[in-house]
Write a protein that holds these residues in place. Structure first.
Motif, PDB file in Angstrom:
ATOM      1  N   MET A   1      51.641  16.866  12.536  1.00  0.00           N
ATOM      2  CA  MET A   1      52.480  17.983  12.927  1.00  0.00           C
ATOM      3  C   MET A   1      52.793  18.829  11.699  1.00  0.00           C
ATOM      4  O   MET A   1      52.949  18.322  10.597  1.00  0.00           O
ATOM      5  CB  MET A   1      53.764  17.465  13.567  1.00  0.00           C
ATOM      6  N   ALA A   2      52.911  20.107  11.904  1.00  0.00           N
ATOM      7  CA  ALA A   2      53.190  21.042  10.820  1.00  0.00           C
ATOM      8  C   ALA A   2      54.653  20.942  10.398  1.00  0.00           C
ATOM      9  O   ALA A   2      55.520  20.553  11.181  1.00  0.00           O
ATOM     10  CB  ALA A   2      52.877  22.454  11.278  1.00  0.00           C
ATOM     11  N   ASP A   3      54.906  21.293   9.146  1.00  0.00           N
ATOM     12  CA  ASP A   3      56.286  21.262   8.676  1.00  0.00           C
ATOM     13  C   ASP A   3      57.015  22.538   9.102  1.00  0.00           C
ATOM     14  O   ASP A   3      56.427  23.479   9.626  1.00  0.00           O
ATOM     15  CB  ASP A   3      56.345  21.063   7.164  1.00  0.00           C
ATOM     16  N   LEU A   4      58.314  22.558   8.872  1.00  0.00           N
ATOM     17  CA  LEU A   4      59.159  23.656   9.329  1.00  0.00           C
ATOM     18  C   LEU A   4      58.758  24.993   8.703  1.00  0.00           C
ATOM     19  O   LEU A   4      58.730  26.017   9.397  1.00  0.00           O
ATOM     20  CB  LEU A   4      60.625  23.345   9.016  1.00  0.00           C
ATOM     21  N   ALA A   5      58.406  25.007   7.437  1.00  0.00           N
ATOM     22  CA  ALA A   5      58.012  26.247   6.769  1.00  0.00           C
ATOM     23  C   ALA A   5      56.736  26.817   7.378  1.00  0.00           C
ATOM     24  O   ALA A   5      56.617  28.032   7.599  1.00  0.00           O
ATOM     25  CB  ALA A   5      57.822  26.005   5.274  1.00  0.00           C
ATOM     26  N   GLN A   6      55.789  25.950   7.685  1.00  0.00           N
ATOM     27  CA  GLN A   6      54.528  26.403   8.272  1.00  0.00           C
ATOM     28  C   GLN A   6      54.739  26.924   9.693  1.00  0.00           C
ATOM     29  O   GLN A   6      54.187  27.961  10.072  1.00  0.00           O
ATOM     30  CB  GLN A   6      53.521  25.261   8.273  1.00  0.00           C
ATOM     31  N   LEU A   7      55.562  26.229  10.477  1.00  0.00           N
ATOM     32  CA  LEU A   7      55.859  26.688  11.831  1.00  0.00           C
ATOM     33  C   LEU A   7      56.540  28.054  11.806  1.00  0.00           C
ATOM     34  O   LEU A   7      56.221  28.938  12.599  1.00  0.00           O
ATOM     35  CB  LEU A   7      56.754  25.681  12.550  1.00  0.00           C
ATOM     36  N   SER A   8      57.472  28.229  10.878  1.00  0.00           N
ATOM     37  CA  SER A   8      58.171  29.511  10.750  1.00  0.00           C
ATOM     38  C   SER A   8      57.214  30.622  10.344  1.00  0.00           C
ATOM     39  O   SER A   8      57.319  31.753  10.842  1.00  0.00           O
ATOM     40  CB  SER A   8      59.301  29.396   9.737  1.00  0.00           C
ATOM     41  N   ALA A   9      56.284  30.330   9.454  1.00  0.00           N
ATOM     42  CA  ALA A   9      55.307  31.330   9.029  1.00  0.00           C
ATOM     43  C   ALA A   9      54.410  31.741  10.192  1.00  0.00           C
ATOM     44  O   ALA A   9      54.116  32.930  10.375  1.00  0.00           O
ATOM     45  CB  ALA A   9      54.465  30.793   7.874  1.00  0.00           C
ATOM     46  N   TRP A  10      53.976  30.767  10.993  1.00  0.00           N
ATOM     47  CA  TRP A  10      53.149  31.074  12.159  1.00  0.00           C
ATOM     48  C   TRP A  10      53.921  31.940  13.146  1.00  0.00           C
ATOM     49  O   TRP A  10      53.394  32.897  13.689  1.00  0.00           O
ATOM     50  CB  TRP A  10      52.700  29.795  12.853  1.00  0.00           C
ATOM     51  N   ARG A  11      55.183  31.575  13.385  1.00  0.00           N
ATOM     52  CA  ARG A  11      56.004  32.343  14.317  1.00  0.00           C
ATOM     53  C   ARG A  11      56.198  33.776  13.831  1.00  0.00           C
ATOM     54  O   ARG A  11      56.080  34.725  14.591  1.00  0.00           O
ATOM     55  CB  ARG A  11      57.359  31.680  14.513  1.00  0.00           C
ATOM     56  N   ASP A  12      56.480  33.936  12.533  1.00  0.00           N
ATOM     57  CA  ASP A  12      56.684  35.274  11.976  1.00  0.00           C
ATOM     58  C   ASP A  12      55.430  36.131  12.090  1.00  0.00           C
ATOM     59  O   ASP A  12      55.500  37.313  12.443  1.00  0.00           O
ATOM     60  CB  ASP A  12      57.138  35.178  10.519  1.00  0.00           C
ATOM     61  N   ALA A  13      54.272  35.529  11.826  1.00  0.00           N
ATOM     62  CA  ALA A  13      53.010  36.268  11.938  1.00  0.00           C
ATOM     63  C   ALA A  13      52.741  36.666  13.390  1.00  0.00           C
ATOM     64  O   ALA A  13      52.317  37.790  13.664  1.00  0.00           O
ATOM     65  CB  ALA A  13      51.855  35.423  11.400  1.00  0.00           C
ATOM     66  N   LEU A  14      53.021  35.766  14.311  1.00  0.00           N
ATOM     67  CA  LEU A  14      52.796  36.049  15.725  1.00  0.00           C
ATOM     68  C   LEU A  14      53.759  37.122  16.229  1.00  0.00           C
ATOM     69  O   LEU A  14      53.361  38.035  16.954  1.00  0.00           O
ATOM     70  CB  LEU A  14      52.940  34.766  16.543  1.00  0.00           C
TER      71      LEU A  14
END
Length: 69
Positions: A1-14
């Protein structure tokens, strides 16, 4: 599973792509093309659920009971 920083980066890009009206998102050298805005909304909802699950952890559980007397 991805860490919180990576999930946030994906969400921001999307979110940025969705607000621009673009259905293709690029991050970390990967490109994803969504078929519709509904599909993007579904992906955003999933990312938000994962982020919420990563940040809201129960660390202490207290149990109280009584015999009813």
């Amino acid at each position: 599973m991805a860490d919180l920083a990576q999930l946030s980066a994906w969400r921001d890009a999307l979110m940025a792509a969705r607000y621009r009206g673009v259905r293709t998102v690029e991050y970390e050298g990967k490109r994803i093309t969504y078929a519709s805005d509904g599909e993007m909304a579904s992906a955003l909802a999933d990312l938000n659920r994962q982020i919420a699950g990563a940040t809201e952890r129960i660390s202490v559980v207290r149990i109280q009971s009584s015999k009813g007397l």
